[in-house]
Design a protein around this motif. Structure first.
Motif, PDB file in Angstrom:
ATOM      1  N   GLY A  19       0.822  -1.215   0.000  1.00 25.08           N
ATOM      2  CA  GLY A  19       0.000   0.000   0.000  1.00 25.08           C
ATOM      3  C   GLY A  19       0.846   1.251   0.000  1.00 25.08           C
ATOM      4  N   ALA A  20       1.951   1.232   0.768  1.00 24.41           N
ATOM      5  CA  ALA A  20       2.834   2.395   0.806  1.00 24.41           C
ATOM      6  C   ALA A  20       3.481   2.623  -0.533  1.00 24.41           C
ATOM      7  N   ALA A  21       3.901   1.517  -1.197  1.00 27.54           N
ATOM      8  CA  ALA A  21       4.511   1.660  -2.524  1.00 27.54           C
ATOM      9  C   ALA A  21       3.520   2.226  -3.507  1.00 27.54           C
ATOM     10  N   SER A  22       2.227   1.749  -3.419  1.00 28.62           N
ATOM     11  CA  SER A  22       1.207   2.255  -4.328  1.00 28.62           C
ATOM     12  C   SER A  22       0.949   3.734  -4.074  1.00 28.62           C
ATOM     13  N   ALA A  23       0.988   4.122  -2.786  1.00 28.40           N
ATOM     14  CA  ALA A  23       0.734   5.521  -2.453  1.00 28.40           C
ATOM     15  C   ALA A  23       1.798   6.429  -3.025  1.00 28.40           C
ATOM     16  N   ARG A  24       3.024   5.898  -3.147  1.00 22.69           N
ATOM     17  CA  ARG A  24       4.102   6.735  -3.680  1.00 22.69           C
ATOM     18  C   ARG A  24       4.013   6.881  -5.198  1.00 22.69           C
ATOM     19  N   ALA A  25       3.330   5.918  -5.844  1.00 24.59           N
ATOM     20  CA  ALA A  25       3.141   6.039  -7.285  1.00 24.59           C
ATOM     21  C   ALA A  25       2.004   7.020  -7.553  1.00 24.59           C
ATOM     22  N   ASN A  32      -1.168  18.302 -23.769  1.00 25.89           N
ATOM     23  CA  ASN A  32      -1.547  17.746 -25.074  1.00 25.89           C
ATOM     24  C   ASN A  32      -1.029  16.324 -25.283  1.00 25.89           C
ATOM     25  N   TYR A  33      -0.988  15.550 -24.193  1.00 22.87           N
ATOM     26  CA  TYR A  33      -0.541  14.159 -24.292  1.00 22.87           C
ATOM     27  C   TYR A  33      -1.495  13.373 -25.179  1.00 22.87           C
ATOM     28  N   GLY A  34      -0.942  12.559 -26.054  1.00 21.24           N
ATOM     29  CA  GLY A  34      -1.753  11.811 -26.992  1.00 21.24           C
ATOM     30  C   GLY A  34      -2.065  12.566 -28.264  1.00 21.24           C
ATOM     31  N   VAL A  35      -1.620  13.808 -28.332  1.00 22.00           N
ATOM     32  CA  VAL A  35      -1.846  14.655 -29.509  1.00 22.00           C
ATOM     33  C   VAL A  35      -0.530  15.227 -30.027  1.00 22.00           C
ATOM     34  N   SER A  36       0.187  15.926 -29.149  1.00 23.90           N
ATOM     35  CA  SER A  36       1.439  16.576 -29.534  1.00 23.90           C
ATOM     36  C   SER A  36       2.610  15.591 -29.481  1.00 23.90           C
ATOM     37  N   VAL A  44       6.255   5.895 -24.336  1.00 18.11           N
ATOM     38  CA  VAL A  44       7.238   4.812 -24.390  1.00 18.11           C
ATOM     39  C   VAL A  44       7.711   4.453 -22.984  1.00 18.11           C
ATOM     40  N   ALA A  45       7.983   5.456 -22.169  1.00 19.99           N
ATOM     41  CA  ALA A  45       8.461   5.204 -20.809  1.00 19.99           C
ATOM     42  C   ALA A  45       7.431   4.432 -19.985  1.00 19.99           C
ATOM     43  N   MET A  46       6.159   4.775 -20.138  1.00 17.25           N
ATOM     44  CA  MET A  46       5.117   4.057 -19.401  1.00 17.25           C
ATOM     45  C   MET A  46       5.035   2.605 -19.856  1.00 17.25           C
ATOM     46  N   GLU A  47       5.016   2.396 -21.161  1.00 13.51           N
ATOM     47  CA  GLU A  47       4.876   1.040 -21.708  1.00 13.51           C
ATOM     48  C   GLU A  47       6.066   0.151 -21.334  1.00 13.51           C
ATOM     49  N   LYS A  48       7.267   0.712 -21.329  1.00 14.07           N
ATOM     50  CA  LYS A  48       8.480  -0.073 -21.066  1.00 14.07           C
ATOM     51  C   LYS A  48       8.832  -0.143 -19.576  1.00 14.07           C
ATOM     52  N   GLY A  49       8.078   0.525 -18.743  1.00 12.41           N
ATOM     53  CA  GLY A  49       8.355   0.479 -17.310  1.00 12.41           C
ATOM     54  C   GLY A  49       9.564   1.273 -16.879  1.00 12.41           C
ATOM     55  N   PHE A  50       9.915   2.303 -17.645  1.00  8.09           N
ATOM     56  CA  PHE A  50      11.116   3.076 -17.336  1.00  8.09           C
ATOM     57  C   PHE A  50      10.961   3.968 -16.105  1.00  8.09           C
ATOM     58  N   PHE A  51       9.721   4.147 -15.622  1.00 14.93           N
ATOM     59  CA  PHE A  51       9.519   4.961 -14.422  1.00 14.93           C
ATOM     60  C   PHE A  51       9.564   4.123 -13.145  1.00 14.93           C
ATOM     61  N   ASP A  52       9.930   2.846 -13.287  1.00 16.62           N
ATOM     62  CA  ASP A  52      10.082   1.944 -12.133  1.00 16.62           C
ATOM     63  C   ASP A  52       8.849   1.918 -11.232  1.00 16.62           C
ATOM     64  N   GLY A  53       7.677   1.992 -11.856  1.00 22.79           N
ATOM     65  CA  GLY A  53       6.438   1.882 -11.095  1.00 22.79           C
ATOM     66  C   GLY A  53       6.046   3.108 -10.313  1.00 22.79           C
ATOM     67  N   LYS A  54       6.770   4.196 -10.484  1.00 19.23           N
ATOM     68  CA  LYS A  54       6.470   5.405  -9.708  1.00 19.23           C
ATOM     69  C   LYS A  54       5.356   6.258 -10.314  1.00 19.23           C
ATOM     70  N   VAL A  55       4.975   5.966 -11.554  1.00 24.83           N
ATOM     71  CA  VAL A  55       3.921   6.737 -12.215  1.00 24.83           C
ATOM     72  C   VAL A  55       2.756   5.811 -12.540  1.00 24.83           C
ATOM     73  N   THR A  56       1.571   6.145 -12.039  1.00 25.65           N
ATOM     74  CA  THR A  56       0.389   5.316 -12.290  1.00 25.65           C
ATOM     75  C   THR A  56      -0.303   5.685 -13.590  1.00 25.65           C
ATOM     76  N   GLY A  57      -0.130   6.917 -14.034  1.00 27.35           N
ATOM     77  CA  GLY A  57      -0.800   7.347 -15.255  1.00 27.35           C
ATOM     78  C   GLY A  57      -0.381   8.740 -15.655  1.00 27.35           C
ATOM     79  N   ILE A  58      -0.768   9.108 -16.862  1.00 25.48           N
ATOM     80  CA  ILE A  58      -0.422  10.419 -17.403  1.00 25.48           C
ATOM     81  C   ILE A  58      -1.699  11.162 -17.754  1.00 25.48           C
TER      82      ILE A  58
END
Length: 325
Positions: A19-25, A32-36, A44-58
């Motif tokens: 839960g603590a790990a999830s809270a930190r993400a 203009n994400y998805g457009v620009s 690419v970073a989200m799909e490849k896991g380059f954020f090491d699980g720290k980002v839940t979404g954009i």
């Protein structure tokens, strides 16, 4: 303590840790994400896991001002946004810091005409109608620079507001304008339907177009998170250069493009002419920031001198990427 109680306690502690790990993400905001095209490395970073699980979404937002307001109003620690919007907000007292230089050029821009148009180069736009999206926009500033680059006076060309870049192509079809601005991936999508007479990478010096920004509060407390965002995005930039086909497949899914169009856009921006790459790993180009500020002065979106170094915090970049030191 019984074996059963010890087992239950271990499971409870594991759940708390998860839960603590999830809270930190958490989510970040990208204009203009998805457009620009500027935001493609985040896909690419989200799909490849380059954020090491720290980002839940954009989260996406329309334009720099909206992104800055979202950053200041919520619990969001990082946003990608126009440097002009950030600098303007800081001058007005907003507690923000620019922490990475994400896009160093305006290479995503090009100017298109109908295939049967007599306009072959920007030298032929005298007496013609040149479109731009909206007042005080980058496309308006670049339209003025195109006229200047063609060696013409402002009165030699009629600048026409279209309300958006997609709308500019509609206006071109209808004959309301003679030249339409377009950005990637629209340039790649409609390259067969229209003819490109010039690209920004051919015409202009580097202009820093997008930066990473955080609040002063997050800068003081969320250093590990911010470094992870910058490092993950930098990995994505390198990946897009080294493996454009795989990167394009990811971009196509997120941006809802056909894969050949996404691949053409990725390759065009990776290979754009100029002294600096389109997607930066975060290193600042102060000359490019100054040039972008100058273009905004042309359209009344900025005024006066500005000291970018006072707005920048390089401490989240790798040592070798820091230029202010």
């Amino acid at each position: 303590m019984s074996r059963l109680r010890r087992r239950c306690l271990s499971l409870a502690l594991a759940a708390c840790a998860l839960g603590a790990a999830s809270a930190r993400a958490e989510e970040i905001v990208v204009s203009n994400y998805g457009v620009s095209a500027s935001g493609m490395p985040f896909a690419v970073a989200m799909e490849k896991g380059f954020f090491d699980g720290k980002v839940t979404g954009i989260l996406s937002s329309q334009g720099g001002g909206t992104t800055v307001r979202n950053l200041l109003a919520g619990d969001i620690a990082y946003a990608e946004v126009s440097p002009i919007a950030v600098a303007t907000a800081i001058r007005q007292g907003a507690a923000l810091k620019i922490i990475s230089n994400n896009v160093q050029t305006v290479s995503e821009f090009g100017w298109m005409v109908k295939t049967d148009s007599p306009i072959k180069t920007i030298a032929d736009i005298k007496g013609r109608k040149l479109g731009y999206s909206s007042p005080r926009s980058v496309s308006q500033a670049l339209a003025m620079l195109v006229v200047e680059k063609a060696g013409l006076k402002p009165s030699d060309v009629e600048l026409v507001m279209t309300g958006g870049l997609g709308e500019a192509l509609v206006a071109l079809d209808l004959g309301a304008i003679d030249v339409a601005p377009a950005t990637e991936p629209l340039l790649s999508k409609y390259r067969e339907k229209y003819r490109v007479i010039a690209t920004a990478s051919e015409l202009f010096p580097p202009m820093s177009n997008v930066v990473g920004v955080t609040t002063q509060a997050a800068a003081g407390k969320r250093g590990d998170f911010l470094r992870a965002i910058i490092a993950g995005r930098a990995k994505a930039v390198a990946f897009m250069k080294e493996r454009p086909e795989e990167a394009a497949a990811i971009v196509a899914k997120v941006y809802k493009l056909e894969q050949p169009v996404a691949l053409q856009a990725v390759r065009n921006l990776n290979d754009a002419k100029g002294a600096l790459p389109y997607w930066s790993t975060g290193k600042f180009d102060l000359a490019g920031l100054k040039e972008m500020w100058r273009t905004q002065i042309l359209v009344g979106a900025a005024d006066g001198d500005i000291d970018w170094s006072r707005m920048i915090d390089e401490s989240f970049l790798p040592e070798g990427e820091r230029v202010l030191k």
